[in-house]
Design a protein around this motif. Structure first.
Motif, PDB file in Angstrom:
ATOM      1  N   PRO A   1       0.824  -1.214   0.000  1.00  0.00           N
ATOM      2  CA  PRO A   1       0.000   0.000   0.000  1.00  0.00           C
ATOM      3  C   PRO A   1       0.857   1.262   0.000  1.00  0.00           C
ATOM      4  N   GLY A   2       0.577   2.154  -0.934  1.00  0.00           N
ATOM      5  CA  GLY A   2       1.277   3.425  -1.014  1.00  0.00           C
ATOM      6  C   GLY A   2       2.565   3.414  -1.815  1.00  0.00           C
ATOM      7  N   VAL A   3       2.950   2.244  -2.350  1.00  0.00           N
ATOM      8  CA  VAL A   3       4.186   2.145  -3.134  1.00  0.00           C
ATOM      9  C   VAL A   3       3.846   1.563  -4.496  1.00  0.00           C
ATOM     10  N   ASP A   4       4.247   2.259  -5.545  1.00  0.00           N
ATOM     11  CA  ASP A   4       4.027   1.774  -6.902  1.00  0.00           C
ATOM     12  C   ASP A   4       4.756   0.446  -7.089  1.00  0.00           C
ATOM     13  N   THR A   5       4.092  -0.537  -7.644  1.00  0.00           N
ATOM     14  CA  THR A   5       4.668  -1.868  -7.830  1.00  0.00           C
ATOM     15  C   THR A   5       5.978  -1.821  -8.587  1.00  0.00           C
ATOM     16  N   ASN A   6       6.079  -0.961  -9.583  1.00  0.00           N
ATOM     17  CA  ASN A   6       7.304  -0.866 -10.379  1.00  0.00           C
ATOM     18  C   ASN A   6       8.472  -0.262  -9.597  1.00  0.00           C
ATOM     19  N   GLN A   7       8.185   0.510  -8.567  1.00  0.00           N
ATOM     20  CA  GLN A   7       9.234   1.166  -7.797  1.00  0.00           C
ATOM     21  C   GLN A   7       9.501   0.498  -6.451  1.00  0.00           C
ATOM     22  N   ALA A   8       8.759  -0.536  -6.122  1.00  0.00           N
ATOM     23  CA  ALA A   8       8.884  -1.174  -4.810  1.00  0.00           C
ATOM     24  C   ALA A   8      10.298  -1.679  -4.548  1.00  0.00           C
ATOM     25  N   ARG A   9      10.885  -2.352  -5.514  1.00  0.00           N
ATOM     26  CA  ARG A   9      12.231  -2.905  -5.322  1.00  0.00           C
ATOM     27  C   ARG A   9      13.243  -1.805  -5.009  1.00  0.00           C
TER      28      ARG A   9
END
Length: 82
Positions: free
Chosen positions: A66-74
């Motif tokens: 929640p609150g973090v773009d999937t593409n930028q999570a890493r």
């Protein structure tokens, strides 16, 4: 570990975080061994293999945070550990 690394590298060891794979997975998934209300883990049972699997899914973009773009999570989660 921290004491040994400090003896070898001096003050620079304060910039190093030493942990197990399970500890890193707990941080990535946001899990904690302690209950936030009284400092105790109620059931004392955590499936650490599941925690590692969830951490891998988060890093591969297969599980949302929640609150973090999937593409930028890493990049977001590992930024401190490079």
């Amino acid at each position: 570990m921290q004491i040994s690394s400090k003896a070898l590298t001096g003050k620079q060891s304060t910039q190093v975080t030493a942990m197990t794979f399970h500890g890193l997975a707990m941080r990535i998934t946001g899990r904690c061994l302690l209950d936030p209300y009284n400092g105790q883990n109620q059931n004392r049972e955590i499936n650490f293999n599941l925690v590692i699997d969830e951490a891998v899914e988060i890093l591969e973009g297969k599980m949302e945070i929640p609150g973090v773009d999937t593409n930028q999570a890493r990049q977001y989660l590992l930024a401190r550990y490079r």
